[in-house]
Scaffold this motif. Sequence first.
Motif, PDB file in Angstrom:
ATOM      1  N   SER A  18       0.805  -1.226   0.000  1.00  0.00           N
ATOM      2  CA  SER A  18       0.000   0.000   0.000  1.00  0.00           C
ATOM      3  C   SER A  18       0.837   1.274   0.000  1.00  0.00           C
ATOM      4  CB  SER A  18      -0.948   0.014   1.200  1.00  0.00           C
ATOM      5  OG  SER A  18      -1.867  -1.040   1.097  1.00  0.00           O
ATOM      6  N   ASN A  19       1.899   1.311   0.782  1.00  0.00           N
ATOM      7  CA  ASN A  19       2.726   2.519   0.838  1.00  0.00           C
ATOM      8  C   ASN A  19       3.359   2.834  -0.515  1.00  0.00           C
ATOM      9  OD1 ASN A  19       2.163   3.089   3.494  1.00  0.00           O
ATOM     10  ND2 ASN A  19       3.958   2.041   4.280  1.00  0.00           N
ATOM     11  N   MET A  20       3.819   1.799  -1.192  1.00  0.00           N
ATOM     12  CA  MET A  20       4.420   2.013  -2.506  1.00  0.00           C
ATOM     13  C   MET A  20       3.342   2.414  -3.519  1.00  0.00           C
ATOM     14  SD  MET A  20       7.317  -0.961  -2.511  1.00  0.00           S
ATOM     15  CE  MET A  20       8.264  -0.328  -3.884  1.00  0.00           C
ATOM     16  N   ALA A  21       2.151   1.851  -3.385  1.00  0.00           N
ATOM     17  CA  ALA A  21       1.038   2.236  -4.253  1.00  0.00           C
ATOM     18  C   ALA A  21       0.693   3.706  -4.041  1.00  0.00           C
ATOM     19  CB  ALA A  21      -0.178   1.359  -3.988  1.00  0.00           C
ATOM     20  N   LEU A  22       0.663   4.135  -2.781  1.00  0.00           N
ATOM     21  CA  LEU A  22       0.382   5.544  -2.486  1.00  0.00           C
ATOM     22  C   LEU A  22       1.457   6.462  -3.062  1.00  0.00           C
ATOM     23  CD1 LEU A  22      -0.969   5.329   1.161  1.00  0.00           C
ATOM     24  CD2 LEU A  22      -2.235   6.018  -0.884  1.00  0.00           C
ATOM     25  N   ASP A  23       2.705   6.037  -2.991  1.00  0.00           N
ATOM     26  CA  ASP A  23       3.789   6.837  -3.574  1.00  0.00           C
ATOM     27  C   ASP A  23       3.593   6.999  -5.079  1.00  0.00           C
ATOM     28  OD1 ASP A  23       5.027   7.165  -1.122  1.00  0.00           O
ATOM     29  OD2 ASP A  23       6.525   5.586  -1.466  1.00  0.00           O
ATOM     30  N   ALA A  24       3.276   5.906  -5.759  1.00  0.00           N
ATOM     31  CA  ALA A  24       3.072   5.960  -7.210  1.00  0.00           C
ATOM     32  C   ALA A  24       1.866   6.831  -7.558  1.00  0.00           C
ATOM     33  CB  ALA A  24       2.893   4.554  -7.777  1.00  0.00           C
ATOM     34  N   LEU A  25       0.790   6.681  -6.792  1.00  0.00           N
ATOM     35  CA  LEU A  25      -0.397   7.506  -7.034  1.00  0.00           C
ATOM     36  C   LEU A  25      -0.116   8.978  -6.749  1.00  0.00           C
ATOM     37  CD1 LEU A  25      -3.102   5.143  -5.510  1.00  0.00           C
ATOM     38  CD2 LEU A  25      -2.809   5.714  -7.941  1.00  0.00           C
ATOM     39  N   GLY A  26       0.651   9.240  -5.701  1.00  0.00           N
ATOM     40  CA  GLY A  26       1.019  10.627  -5.389  1.00  0.00           C
ATOM     41  C   GLY A  26       1.845  11.257  -6.488  1.00  0.00           C
ATOM     42  N   ASP A  27       2.776  10.485  -7.045  1.00  0.00           N
ATOM     43  CA  ASP A  27       3.580  10.995  -8.175  1.00  0.00           C
ATOM     44  C   ASP A  27       2.685  11.291  -9.373  1.00  0.00           C
ATOM     45  OD1 ASP A  27       5.872  10.720  -6.646  1.00  0.00           O
ATOM     46  OD2 ASP A  27       6.470   8.811  -7.583  1.00  0.00           O
ATOM     47  N   GLY A  28       1.765  10.381  -9.642  1.00  0.00           N
ATOM     48  CA  GLY A  28       0.837  10.589 -10.746  1.00  0.00           C
ATOM     49  C   GLY A  28      -0.061  11.797 -10.516  1.00  0.00           C
ATOM     50  N   LEU A  29      -0.500  11.973  -9.269  1.00  0.00           N
ATOM     51  CA  LEU A  29      -1.354  13.116  -8.933  1.00  0.00           C
ATOM     52  C   LEU A  29      -0.619  14.422  -9.149  1.00  0.00           C
ATOM     53  CD1 LEU A  29      -3.991  14.283  -7.815  1.00  0.00           C
ATOM     54  CD2 LEU A  29      -3.056  13.942  -5.506  1.00  0.00           C
ATOM     55  N   ARG A  30       0.613  14.502  -8.683  1.00  0.00           N
ATOM     56  CA  ARG A  30       1.386  15.743  -8.867  1.00  0.00           C
ATOM     57  C   ARG A  30       1.569  16.055 -10.348  1.00  0.00           C
ATOM     58  NH1 ARG A  30       3.148  13.694  -4.235  1.00  0.00           N
ATOM     59  NH2 ARG A  30       4.791  12.352  -5.057  1.00  0.00           N
ATOM     60  N   LEU A  31       1.824  15.043 -11.132  1.00  0.00           N
ATOM     61  CA  LEU A  31       1.975  15.247 -12.572  1.00  0.00           C
ATOM     62  C   LEU A  31       0.651  15.715 -13.189  1.00  0.00           C
ATOM     63  CD1 LEU A  31       3.693  15.081 -15.119  1.00  0.00           C
ATOM     64  CD2 LEU A  31       3.134  12.655 -15.262  1.00  0.00           C
ATOM     65  N   ALA A  32      -0.426  15.070 -12.838  1.00  0.00           N
ATOM     66  CA  ALA A  32      -1.738  15.459 -13.367  1.00  0.00           C
ATOM     67  C   ALA A  32      -2.100  16.887 -12.956  1.00  0.00           C
ATOM     68  CB  ALA A  32      -2.803  14.478 -12.888  1.00  0.00           C
ATOM     69  N   GLN A  33      -1.743  17.263 -11.734  1.00  0.00           N
ATOM     70  CA  GLN A  33      -2.009  18.625 -11.276  1.00  0.00           C
ATOM     71  C   GLN A  33      -1.182  19.639 -12.060  1.00  0.00           C
ATOM     72  OE1 GLN A  33      -1.150  17.802  -7.152  1.00  0.00           O
ATOM     73  NE2 GLN A  33      -3.322  17.890  -6.583  1.00  0.00           N
ATOM     74  N   CYS A  34       0.051  19.290 -12.366  1.00  0.00           N
ATOM     75  CA  CYS A  34       0.920  20.192 -13.121  1.00  0.00           C
ATOM     76  C   CYS A  34       0.368  20.487 -14.506  1.00  0.00           C
ATOM     77  CB  CYS A  34       2.331  19.614 -13.252  1.00  0.00           C
ATOM     78  SG  CYS A  34       3.301  19.735 -11.755  1.00  0.00           S
ATOM     79  N   VAL A  35      -0.220  19.481 -15.119  1.00  0.00           N
ATOM     80  CA  VAL A  35      -0.737  19.676 -16.484  1.00  0.00           C
ATOM     81  C   VAL A  35      -2.235  19.968 -16.497  1.00  0.00           C
ATOM     82  CG1 VAL A  35       1.083  18.303 -17.556  1.00  0.00           C
ATOM     83  CG2 VAL A  35      -1.043  17.189 -16.893  1.00  0.00           C
ATOM     84  N   GLY A  36      -2.865  20.010 -15.324  1.00  0.00           N
ATOM     85  CA  GLY A  36      -4.280  20.360 -15.230  1.00  0.00           C
ATOM     86  C   GLY A  36      -5.211  19.322 -15.836  1.00  0.00           C
ATOM     87  N   GLU A  37      -4.856  18.073 -15.701  1.00  0.00           N
ATOM     88  CA  GLU A  37      -5.621  16.964 -16.278  1.00  0.00           C
ATOM     89  C   GLU A  37      -6.735  16.570 -15.310  1.00  0.00           C
ATOM     90  OE1 GLU A  37      -6.482  14.485 -19.281  1.00  0.00           O
ATOM     91  OE2 GLU A  37      -4.639  15.643 -19.393  1.00  0.00           O
ATOM     92  N   ARG A  38      -7.881  17.254 -15.393  1.00  0.00           N
ATOM     93  CA  ARG A  38      -8.972  17.088 -14.433  1.00  0.00           C
ATOM     94  C   ARG A  38      -9.430  15.640 -14.262  1.00  0.00           C
ATOM     95  NH1 ARG A  38     -13.000  21.619 -16.495  1.00  0.00           N
ATOM     96  NH2 ARG A  38     -11.779  23.437 -15.898  1.00  0.00           N
ATOM     97  N   ARG A  39      -9.665  14.961 -15.365  1.00  0.00           N
ATOM     98  CA  ARG A  39     -10.173  13.594 -15.293  1.00  0.00           C
ATOM     99  C   ARG A  39      -9.201  12.686 -14.546  1.00  0.00           C
ATOM    100  NH1 ARG A  39      -9.662   8.985 -17.892  1.00  0.00           N
ATOM    101  NH2 ARG A  39      -8.370   9.779 -19.572  1.00  0.00           N
ATOM    102  N   ARG A  40      -7.921  12.838 -14.861  1.00  0.00           N
ATOM    103  CA  ARG A  40      -6.894  12.010 -14.209  1.00  0.00           C
ATOM    104  C   ARG A  40      -6.744  12.380 -12.742  1.00  0.00           C
ATOM    105  NH1 ARG A  40      -5.666   7.324 -16.635  1.00  0.00           N
ATOM    106  NH2 ARG A  40      -5.020   7.634 -18.751  1.00  0.00           N
TER     107      ARG A  40
END
Length: 110
Positions: A18-40
Amino acid sequence: EISAHILVAEAYKAEGLSNMALDALGDGLRLAQCVGERRRIGELLDAITQIHDPEAMTLILEQEAELARETGDHCRVLAALRRAAKLLLGSDRAAEALRTSEEAVDLMRG
């Protein structure tokens, strides 16, 4: 690349990491936020909610709402507030859920 983070997180979650999954999701979230990808962003927040504890998730949703405010993306703010209110209700924190919902209504009224 965002999809890759989601896939990696799903693999980690399937393996009970779970911790590693959260890390991967957090990285993906930061990237999606940077590009403003609402759906993602929504997809990632929903996935994080399934793993993370409610208290920490409330903080993540507050951060998402703040980032969305800074970029002027009212749809993202509303989505974050909606998720936060739902999470708070599920955690028997009705008064906080009401305040969050009222904030969303105020935002919609402009």
